[in-house]
Each structure stands twice: as structure tokens, then as C-alpha cells.
Design an enzyme around this catalytic site. Sequence first.
Site, mmCIF file in Angstrom:
data_model
loop_
_atom_site.group_PDB
_atom_site.id
_atom_site.type_symbol
_atom_site.label_atom_id
_atom_site.label_comp_id
_atom_site.label_asym_id
_atom_site.label_seq_id
_atom_site.Cartn_x
_atom_site.Cartn_y
_atom_site.Cartn_z
ATOM 1 N N THR A 309 0.829 -1.203 0.000
ATOM 2 C CA THR A 309 0.000 0.000 0.000
ATOM 3 C C THR A 309 0.864 1.252 0.000
ATOM 4 O O THR A 309 2.032 1.231 0.372
ATOM 5 C CB THR A 309 -0.913 0.073 1.232
ATOM 6 O OG1 THR A 309 -0.118 0.398 2.392
ATOM 7 C CG2 THR A 309 -1.654 -1.224 1.462
ATOM 8 N N ASP A 310 0.259 2.363 -0.419
ATOM 9 C CA ASP A 310 0.917 3.648 -0.239
ATOM 10 C C ASP A 310 1.029 3.914 1.261
ATOM 11 O O ASP A 310 0.415 3.230 2.086
ATOM 12 C CB ASP A 310 0.139 4.751 -0.957
ATOM 13 C CG ASP A 310 1.051 5.825 -1.531
ATOM 14 O OD1 ASP A 310 2.106 6.087 -0.916
ATOM 15 O OD2 ASP A 310 0.708 6.419 -2.563
ATOM 16 N N TRP A 311 1.773 4.919 1.618
ATOM 17 C CA TRP A 311 2.201 5.104 3.007
ATOM 18 C C TRP A 311 1.082 5.652 3.910
ATOM 19 O O TRP A 311 0.404 6.617 3.581
ATOM 20 C CB TRP A 311 3.387 6.067 3.035
ATOM 21 C CG TRP A 311 4.738 5.412 3.090
ATOM 22 C CD1 TRP A 311 5.776 5.806 3.883
ATOM 23 C CD2 TRP A 311 5.229 4.278 2.370
ATOM 24 N NE1 TRP A 311 6.867 4.975 3.688
ATOM 25 C CE2 TRP A 311 6.559 4.034 2.775
ATOM 26 C CE3 TRP A 311 4.655 3.417 1.427
ATOM 27 C CZ2 TRP A 311 7.329 2.988 2.271
ATOM 28 C CZ3 TRP A 311 5.427 2.373 0.915
ATOM 29 C CH2 TRP A 311 6.741 2.175 1.337
#
Length: 590
Positions: A309-311
Site C-alpha cells: 500500500t501507499d504510506w
Amino acid sequence: MSNDATTTVDDRYRDASLPVEERIEILLSQMTLAEKAGLFFQTMISMGQDGELSDGDPVFGLPSNAEYVLGRSMNHFNLLGVAPTAGAMARWHNRMQELAASTRLGIPVTISTDPRHAFSDNPGAAILAGPFSQWPEPLGLAATRDAELVERFGDIARQEYTAVGIRVALHPQVDLATEPRWSRALQTFGEDADLSGELGAAYVRGFQGESFGPGSVSTMTKHFPGGGPQKDGEDPHFAYGREQVYPGDNFEHHLTPFEAVFAAGGRQIMPYYGMPIGTEYEEVGFGFNKSVLTGLLRERFGFDGIVCTDWGLVTDSEIMGQPFPARAWGVEHLTPEERMVKILDAGADQFGGEKCTELLIGLVESGTIPEARLDVSARRLLREKFELGLFENPYVDADAADAIVGAAEFRAAGDAAQRASITVLSNDGVLPLAAGIKLYVEGVAPETVAAYGDVVATPAEADAAILRLQAPYDQRATMFENFFHAGSLDFPAETLAHVAEVAAQVPTVVDVFLDRPAILGPIVDSAAAVVANWGVSAEALLDVLSGAAEAKGRLPFDIPRSTAAVEASRPDVPFDTEDPLFRFGHGLAL
């Protein structure tokens, strides 16, 4: 699975003569729940001075290196910051591997990074190059229209990354820049899907090599299924930018570059923060979106690589002293544990920017998540480490790193790419500049200009002027927001007035760092020539302006004629602004 960490270790997983799948099962069968959980988190990590281990970073709220590896059993890290030398980075990497080797199973760490090779003052999108060779940003690579050059860049970056122990690139970014106001265009290959796919595939081939293995850097392509159609161009790091919209019913078009990357063997995928509005897909952020990650990515495209996932989708945090809520768009009401469950159910393997291993352990211990689900992703994550050769040879030659990173050959290639990316948009005959003329300059060091002409103090004294500008953007409330250049594409009135004032006195060349397709009409009307760049040195620019290097760059997107045209365009449809000032592919020779 053994929960007894004192059990004698069956170390046959270290036997490189065994098939990778067999080695995975030997290792996985011995891992405790905590050791499995540690695989699932990839987050930022800091480096100590001169390659020492770090005690942590209070500015970013990062724990010590030892706490990550020994306390949380984590072994995937995104390295922040720039070391003064490549050797220092390599020594830190080796110390991290020594730390990992001291653990019960000795699972090596995997170090990743955001882009490090380009000129940029935007740490939200890129990290300064430091000792690495320096190239134009991806938009500039797109302006070269040269897939061989892009693959060569990837190959050079691969050699520099592996020299210091970086084995995962959190790039390329193959989103389509179809919304002119979008703040992330700089790291894309522009507006055209076919070009983005061609260059994205070349980029992956360069980084991963002819065959994936111990010499490779694994690429994490982003942001699936395409982050360009942001409502009003706002960035989904922030709640006001969480919506992706498709008024042109053009969702499928944004998948085109990803298909090219899959065909090239791209290993990892990062979904975007944004949430799709008005499509067949669930209206939640893509990292939580089972209809996208499982239905589209896993099932339709058959992707069985790592999905990270993105952060920061799970827990709230603090950035630069400001509270920063989790980017849990569409599921803000869920608890962190519930968000974690939804991400895993969607089909992701790793939580980017998170370190809350205790939450995942608790979910398995409570029976909310079956341990068998962890095993599915753990196999993918371990497979990557095995295939990268990290179990056989986790260390790098720190003494050789300084000679490899930023080698003269690599820097020369980067410099040539910078020159090839510079795009001449208009010219009434002032270019190329004659040798030895009197030049008035702004934004260029006079000592650099001295090799091309005589620097004078005022426009009135000059034969020509050179002004370097940054494409405009709105100032927002916080420092972090201002890393993401968003908002108006119109230059401030005072900037336009200043350009006009100089241009009224002397033929004027305006060079614009065009990280977004700014409204250039008023500049073009005033200036004798307008040039676009996406990260180039003053020397590279002056070589092109003087005719010492060929002007070869071509626009990677349309330049809109007006703000009204931008506002009327559909953010999911490329080349949709009415009567653009300059079209995709435009660029003059000198």
C-alpha cells in the site's frame, strides 16, 4: 509453524542448491507469528552519521534501527535522507544486515528508496540525488522520447543502487497526467498512455536487468490503477484530494501503461491513495479496494507479485510537527485494526509507512485473521528476498561503492539526458545565442554564464536576457502541503509584469521548470523564446540555448491555453483541454 523461538533452526533454507519454493516452505514453517508479522511492514528508516546505525529520527518519529529489527522483527525499509558518500550508505547497509543476521532466523533486510537521481526541490516526490548521477525527472525522460535512453538510465541506477544495498525502487510512476493541475505529474511519463507504457517498460527492464536475480533492483510500479484523474488536481495525501473522478468514463484507459509494465516483468505494485467515484468499483481508497486489487489486479491481469500500500493507510501520525491522519479514504470510520483487515482482504501484502506489528499479531491471535492468510503474503515477500540473492550475499562492497556511484561515465550519461530533454517551445530568432554576447541573467549563477557570454548587471546593458522560472502553484497552509505543487496554473501578476518589463528592454529567453503544464500564453507573448525543462543543470540549459547541444526535447503533455480550458476539461481524458497553446510532442529545433 512453531511459536517456540528457542526451537533448533533447520537452516536448509540457506542452501542455494534447493529450489526457491522449497526454501520458502522450510523457512516459513519455522517462523513465529511475530516473525511473519514483521514481513508485512515497510516504512521509513533513518541512517546514522557516516554509515553508523541510527538511534532514530524524532522529526519523523522513527525508532532506532535496532528497535525495528530486533524489537519488531521488521526487515523492509524505505531509506530516508542523503548520505555524504556512497561508501557511508553502503557501510550503514552492511551494519543493518549484520543486525538482521543476529536474529534467530537471520532474515536479511530489504532496503527500498524513492527516486534519488533527479533534480528536484520537492521531497514529497523525490529525494535529492546526493552522490548519485543526476538525470532529468521522468517527465524529462519522456520529453526525450527515447526508450533506449530510459532503459540505460534504469541500468545505471540499478548499478548505483545495488552498490549501496538498495534493492527495491519505489518507482516508476506510470500514472497518466490527464488532469493538468495534478501535483504528481513530475514523476510520470506524461499524458500519453502508449508513451508512458513504452517508457515504463523500458524503465523496469533497466532496473531489473535481463533476468530477475541477484543483480536486480525490484521495481514497485505505482499508482495502480492510475492516479491521474484527481478531482480538481488535488493530492490524496490530504482529505480534500481523496476523490478520483471519471466524467469521461475513461477508467480503462489509465490501465494501459500498467499492462506494458506487467509484460516487462514488473515485480511489485503500489495502489494509490485515491478513491474512485462513480465507477463500478467500491468507493474506498485503492489500498482497501478488493474489487480493484483482487478483481482487477490479481484476477484479470494475473498479477502474483507483491502489492504494497501507499504510506500511512492504517494509523494516524505526525509530519513536521503537524497531525497527519491516516489516508483511510472511504473507511475513515474503521478502527486501525479494521482497516488492516480490509487491506489484507483486498489482496495487499504489505502496509506501507506503518510499523504497528502488534496490531497484526493481535488480529491473528484473536482469530480475526487466519494465520494461513499471512502465509500467502509471506511467501511472496520471502520469494523476493530469495530471488534477489539476499540470503546468499546480503552485504555490499563498501570500498567499491564510491567508485561506482556517480562514476564519470554515469554522470556523463545523465548530463546528456538532461540536454536531450530540454524543449524549446517558442523562438523568434534569438536562439541560438551568439557566442560572447552580453547576457543579463536571473536564476543562473553568473560564473556559469561566463563561459557563454559576458554577464551584465541590467537588462539595458544586455544583448539578451535569460530568466529561469518555476511553474506556479498555490501556497497552502502547511509546509508538507507545499511539497505538493497544486492549485492554480497561472503565473502571479507580478511575475508576468517582471518578464514583460525585462522583455521590453532586451530579447528575453524564459526557461520554465514545468513540473505541471502551466498557462504559458502571457510568457510566450512577452518573451523572445520560451524553453521548458524538467530538472537540468544551468550548463545543460546554456549548451542548448547556445547551440552547443542539439535541441531535441518534445512536450510530454499539452500546454493548456487558459485556466477556463483546464476547468472545463475532463480529468480522466487525455488531451482534453480546448485549443491548447502547445500540443503533446511539440518542440522546436534550433
